[in-house]
Write a protein that holds these residues in place. Structure first.
Motif, short mmCIF file in Angstrom:
data_model
loop_
_atom_site.label_atom_id
_atom_site.label_comp_id
_atom_site.label_asym_id
_atom_site.label_seq_id
_atom_site.Cartn_x
_atom_site.Cartn_y
_atom_site.Cartn_z
N SER A 176 0.83 -1.05 0.00
CA SER A 176 0.10 0.18 -0.04
C SER A 176 0.76 1.29 -0.14
O SER A 176 0.40 2.27 -0.81
CB SER A 176 -0.99 0.06 1.25
N HIS A 202 -5.36 4.09 -9.28
CA HIS A 202 -5.09 5.26 -8.21
C HIS A 202 -4.83 6.22 -8.85
O HIS A 202 -5.49 7.30 -8.40
CB HIS A 202 -4.22 4.65 -7.26
N ALA A 253 -2.90 10.13 0.24
CA ALA A 253 -3.69 9.50 1.33
C ALA A 253 -5.03 8.83 0.38
O ALA A 253 -5.79 7.75 0.99
CB ALA A 253 -4.78 10.72 2.02
N LEU A 268 -3.76 5.49 -0.45
CA LEU A 268 -3.54 4.54 0.71
C LEU A 268 -4.80 4.04 1.12
O LEU A 268 -4.84 2.83 1.63
CB LEU A 268 -2.86 5.39 1.69
N ASP A 269 -5.83 4.62 1.13
CA ASP A 269 -7.23 4.48 1.65
C ASP A 269 -8.05 3.57 0.54
O ASP A 269 -9.08 3.24 1.21
CB ASP A 269 -7.85 5.60 2.27
N GLN A 270 -7.68 3.59 -0.46
CA GLN A 270 -8.52 2.92 -1.42
C GLN A 270 -8.71 1.48 -1.31
O GLN A 270 -7.73 0.61 -1.32
CB GLN A 270 -7.84 3.29 -2.83
N PRO A 309 -5.83 -2.26 2.75
CA PRO A 309 -7.31 -2.21 2.96
C PRO A 309 -8.02 -3.54 2.51
O PRO A 309 -8.92 -4.26 3.15
CB PRO A 309 -7.69 -0.95 2.13
N SER A 362 -3.00 -0.50 11.55
CA SER A 362 -3.74 0.65 11.17
C SER A 362 -3.30 1.71 12.12
O SER A 362 -3.24 3.00 11.63
CB SER A 362 -5.16 0.48 11.73
N LEU A 413 -1.76 5.08 10.68
CA LEU A 413 -2.28 6.37 11.03
C LEU A 413 -1.47 7.37 11.46
O LEU A 413 -1.35 8.60 11.17
CB LEU A 413 -3.42 6.22 11.91
N SER A 450 0.90 8.78 8.70
CA SER A 450 0.18 9.77 7.79
C SER A 450 -0.25 11.06 8.68
O SER A 450 -0.12 12.28 7.88
CB SER A 450 -1.42 9.02 7.52
#
Length: 259
Positions: free
Chosen positions: A61, A133, A192, A195-197, A213, A232, A236, A239
């Motif tokens: 990721s 992405h 972001a 990374l969150d996708q 994810p 996580s 977190l 980020s």
């Protein structure tokens, strides 16, 4: 009125951060079933250190997010320059067409990409995920960098050129330094988003290659473990540190004309 505003902001922050704080706290709870009373332990971080599947997915990721941020920021910034500094037929239409991809549900976007990639022979895998992405992140970059352009006076470049500078030299020596905070913010935004996708990665991942994810989703289906809270929390904090550093030095939201 001022007290009411302060209370409202505190309530919003509590609403935003309470689930995150609970998740971080449970990463240090010894109980695998989140039982109370809370018993501090680092066993889940030690287990995470030996969980190669989660670590590999997390590294995938991060690599994809970094590549996406670089590519999307480069392409999106070039598009913003064209939209902000050039006049051509159909410019308004092209500018408007950058917005719908942001509103289209990612499930539909993922399905469309899966069909298109199969049809064109691109297939699935890491390269397909990066392309997906980047396609998602470019509209955000164009919006952020385009907003930055509106805070920069165009006559600064004209003044530089009147003193003998070429258009390219004027852009790189005058406009680009002023645009740097917006470009950095757009890069972080693209990072972001990638990374969150989940949806695009889920559709385009291949057996044996996955992102965090998708791996978290697969792990939850088999049974949630606090190791997921641990990784996580690590991501977190990383980020948030990057974003806070950017906010400290770039001062986002400053809309004054840059001189």
């Amino acid at each position: 009125m001022r007290s009411l505003g302060r209370f409202y902001l505190i309530a919003v922050l509590v609403f935003l951060y309470t689930p995150i704080l609970v998740m971080m706290a449970m990463g240090f709870n010894a109980s695998p079933l989140y039982e109370l009373p809370f018993s501090f332990s680092t066993r889940w971080y030690e287990a995470l250190w030996n969980n190669s599947i989660l670590l590999t997915a997390g590294m995938n990721s991060i690599i994809i997010a970094v590549i996406t941020a670089v590519l999307a920021t480069t392409l999106g910034t070039m598009a913003s320059v064209a939209l902000s500094r050039s006049t051509f037929r159909g410019k308004s239409f092209l500018q408007i067409m950058l917005l719908p991809p942001i509103a289209i549900p990612w499930l539909i976007t993922g399905t469309a990409m899966l069909i298109f990639f199969y049809w064109t022979g691109i297939g699935r895998g890491m390269h397909a995920i990066i392309i997906g992405h980047v396609a998602l992140a470019i509209p955000y970059v164009v919006l952020v960098v385009g907003t930055g352009f509106r805070t920069i006076r165009a006559d600064l470049e004209e003044a530089a050129m009147s003193l003998g500078s070429t258009p390219i030299h004027a852009f790189f020596s005058v406009t680009l330094p002023l645009l740097y905070p917006s470009i950095l913010g757009a890069a972080l935004f693209a990072f972001a988003v990638s990374l969150d996708q989940f949806v695009i990665s889920y559709f385009l991942a291949t057996p044996g290659f996955t992102t965090l994810p998708v791996q978290i989703y697969s792990s939850i289906r088999k049974g949630f473990t606090p190791e997921i809270n641990a990784i996580s929390t690590v991501l977190l904090l990383g980020s948030m540190t990057v974003i806070l550093i950017f906010a400290r030095f770039a001062k986002p939201g400053d809309t004054r004309d840059k001189r």
